[in-house]
Design a protein around this motif. Structure first.
Motif, PDB file in Angstrom:
ATOM      1  N   ARG A  24       0.823  -1.208   0.000  1.00 30.10           N
ATOM      2  CA  ARG A  24       0.000   0.000   0.000  1.00 30.10           C
ATOM      3  C   ARG A  24       0.865   1.269   0.000  1.00 30.10           C
ATOM      4  O   ARG A  24       0.603   2.230   0.716  1.00 30.10           O
ATOM      5  N   LEU A  25       1.918   1.219  -0.822  1.00 30.92           N
ATOM      6  CA  LEU A  25       2.791   2.374  -1.004  1.00 30.92           C
ATOM      7  C   LEU A  25       2.490   3.014  -2.348  1.00 30.92           C
ATOM      8  O   LEU A  25       2.436   2.325  -3.368  1.00 30.92           O
ATOM      9  N   ALA A  26       2.302   4.310  -2.348  1.00 30.30           N
ATOM     10  CA  ALA A  26       2.090   5.041  -3.592  1.00 30.30           C
ATOM     11  C   ALA A  26       3.441   5.574  -4.056  1.00 30.30           C
ATOM     12  O   ALA A  26       4.014   6.463  -3.432  1.00 30.30           O
ATOM     13  N   LEU A  27       3.980   4.978  -5.109  1.00 33.14           N
ATOM     14  CA  LEU A  27       5.294   5.373  -5.615  1.00 33.14           C
ATOM     15  C   LEU A  27       5.143   6.025  -6.984  1.00 33.14           C
ATOM     16  O   LEU A  27       4.353   5.577  -7.819  1.00 33.14           O
ATOM     17  N   THR A  28       5.941   7.049  -7.206  1.00 32.99           N
ATOM     18  CA  THR A  28       5.967   7.693  -8.520  1.00 32.99           C
ATOM     19  C   THR A  28       6.775   6.823  -9.474  1.00 32.99           C
ATOM     20  O   THR A  28       7.475   5.897  -9.055  1.00 32.99           O
ATOM     21  N   ASP A  29       6.693   7.135 -10.773  1.00 33.55           N
ATOM     22  CA  ASP A  29       7.483   6.385 -11.757  1.00 33.55           C
ATOM     23  C   ASP A  29       8.974   6.512 -11.465  1.00 33.55           C
ATOM     24  O   ASP A  29       9.723   5.534 -11.593  1.00 33.55           O
ATOM     25  N   ALA A  30       9.405   7.698 -11.061  1.00 35.71           N
ATOM     26  CA  ALA A  30      10.829   7.905 -10.747  1.00 35.71           C
ATOM     27  C   ALA A  30      11.240   7.058  -9.541  1.00 35.71           C
ATOM     28  O   ALA A  30      12.325   6.472  -9.525  1.00 35.71           O
ATOM     29  N   GLU A  31      10.371   6.983  -8.533  1.00 39.85           N
ATOM     30  CA  GLU A  31      10.678   6.173  -7.349  1.00 39.85           C
ATOM     31  C   GLU A  31      10.717   4.689  -7.699  1.00 39.85           C
ATOM     32  O   GLU A  31      11.582   3.953  -7.206  1.00 39.85           O
ATOM     33  N   LEU A  32       9.796   4.245  -8.559  1.00 37.54           N
ATOM     34  CA  LEU A  32       9.814   2.840  -8.988  1.00 37.54           C
ATOM     35  C   LEU A  32      11.128   2.502  -9.674  1.00 37.54           C
ATOM     36  O   LEU A  32      11.731   1.464  -9.410  1.00 37.54           O
ATOM     37  N   ASP A  33      11.576   3.382 -10.568  1.00 35.22           N
ATOM     38  CA  ASP A  33      12.852   3.147 -11.258  1.00 35.22           C
ATOM     39  C   ASP A  33      14.009   3.126 -10.264  1.00 35.22           C
ATOM     40  O   ASP A  33      14.892   2.265 -10.329  1.00 35.22           O
ATOM     41  N   GLN A  34      14.001   4.084  -9.346  1.00 35.90           N
ATOM     42  CA  GLN A  34      15.089   4.178  -8.356  1.00 35.90           C
ATOM     43  C   GLN A  34      15.121   2.941  -7.459  1.00 35.90           C
ATOM     44  O   GLN A  34      16.171   2.338  -7.257  1.00 35.90           O
ATOM     45  N   TYR A  35      13.946   2.542  -6.921  1.00 38.52           N
ATOM     46  CA  TYR A  35      13.911   1.387  -6.027  1.00 38.52           C
ATOM     47  C   TYR A  35      14.221   0.095  -6.764  1.00 38.52           C
ATOM     48  O   TYR A  35      14.858  -0.805  -6.208  1.00 38.52           O
ATOM     49  N   ALA A  36      13.783  -0.019  -8.002  1.00 36.27           N
ATOM     50  CA  ALA A  36      14.104  -1.221  -8.779  1.00 36.27           C
ATOM     51  C   ALA A  36      15.612  -1.339  -8.950  1.00 36.27           C
ATOM     52  O   ALA A  36      16.185  -2.421  -8.799  1.00 36.27           O
ATOM     53  N   GLN A  37      16.264  -0.216  -9.244  1.00 31.93           N
ATOM     54  CA  GLN A  37      17.721  -0.227  -9.410  1.00 31.93           C
ATOM     55  C   GLN A  37      18.418  -0.561  -8.091  1.00 31.93           C
ATOM     56  O   GLN A  37      19.347  -1.375  -8.053  1.00 31.93           O
ATOM     57  N   GLN A  38      17.971   0.037  -6.994  1.00 31.95           N
ATOM     58  CA  GLN A  38      18.597  -0.215  -5.695  1.00 31.95           C
ATOM     59  C   GLN A  38      18.392  -1.664  -5.246  1.00 31.95           C
ATOM     60  O   GLN A  38      19.330  -2.305  -4.774  1.00 31.95           O
ATOM     61  N   LEU A  39      17.173  -2.174  -5.391  1.00 33.33           N
ATOM     62  CA  LEU A  39      16.907  -3.558  -5.004  1.00 33.33           C
ATOM     63  C   LEU A  39      17.681  -4.535  -5.876  1.00 33.33           C
ATOM     64  O   LEU A  39      18.177  -5.559  -5.384  1.00 33.33           O
ATOM     65  N   ASP A  40      17.820  -4.234  -7.150  1.00 30.26           N
ATOM     66  CA  ASP A  40      18.606  -5.088  -8.029  1.00 30.26           C
ATOM     67  C   ASP A  40      20.066  -5.120  -7.586  1.00 30.26           C
ATOM     68  O   ASP A  40      20.701  -6.172  -7.573  1.00 30.26           O
TER      69      ASP A  40
END
Length: 106
Positions: A24-40
């Motif tokens: 239930r987190l509302a993430l922006t497209d920029a945050e999704l890209d950033q978190y995907a990169q960090q988690l990867d």
């Protein structure tokens, strides 16, 4: 799909979006890209550590072989009741007397 380095990411942007929805987190497209990169990156480092771990290396909590460095537990005489209560403002039955604050009716 390969990332900028040419390797396939361990977690996709869509998977991060799915996890965000579940959390239930509302993430922006920029945050999704950033978190995907960090988690990867995190998952890549975990994979590297897993490759290094060998069956012949025992698990350790600390790289140095430490022993308990505390002093021996030696019984020493403590204060007497009179000494302990000598500075108390009020004493009742060899105990500190304090005003009752719980259970009082007003």
């Amino acid at each position: 799909m390969p990332d900028a380095s040419g390797s396939t990411p361990a977690i996709s942007r869509d998977e991060v979006a799915h996890l965000a929805r579940l959390s239930r987190l509302a993430l922006t497209d920029a945050e999704l890209d950033q978190y995907a990169q960090q988690l990867d990156s995190i998952l890549g480092h975990v994979a590297q550590v897993s490759e290094v771990a060998a069956d012949d290396v025992p698990p350790t909590a600390h790289p140095a072989d430490l022993r308990n460095v505390l002093r021996d537990d030696v019984v020493t005489p403590g204060l007497t009741v009179e000494q302990a209560l000598s500075g108390a403002p009020a004493v009742e039955q060899d105990r500190f007397a304090v005003p009752q604050i719980l259970g009082e009716e007003e």
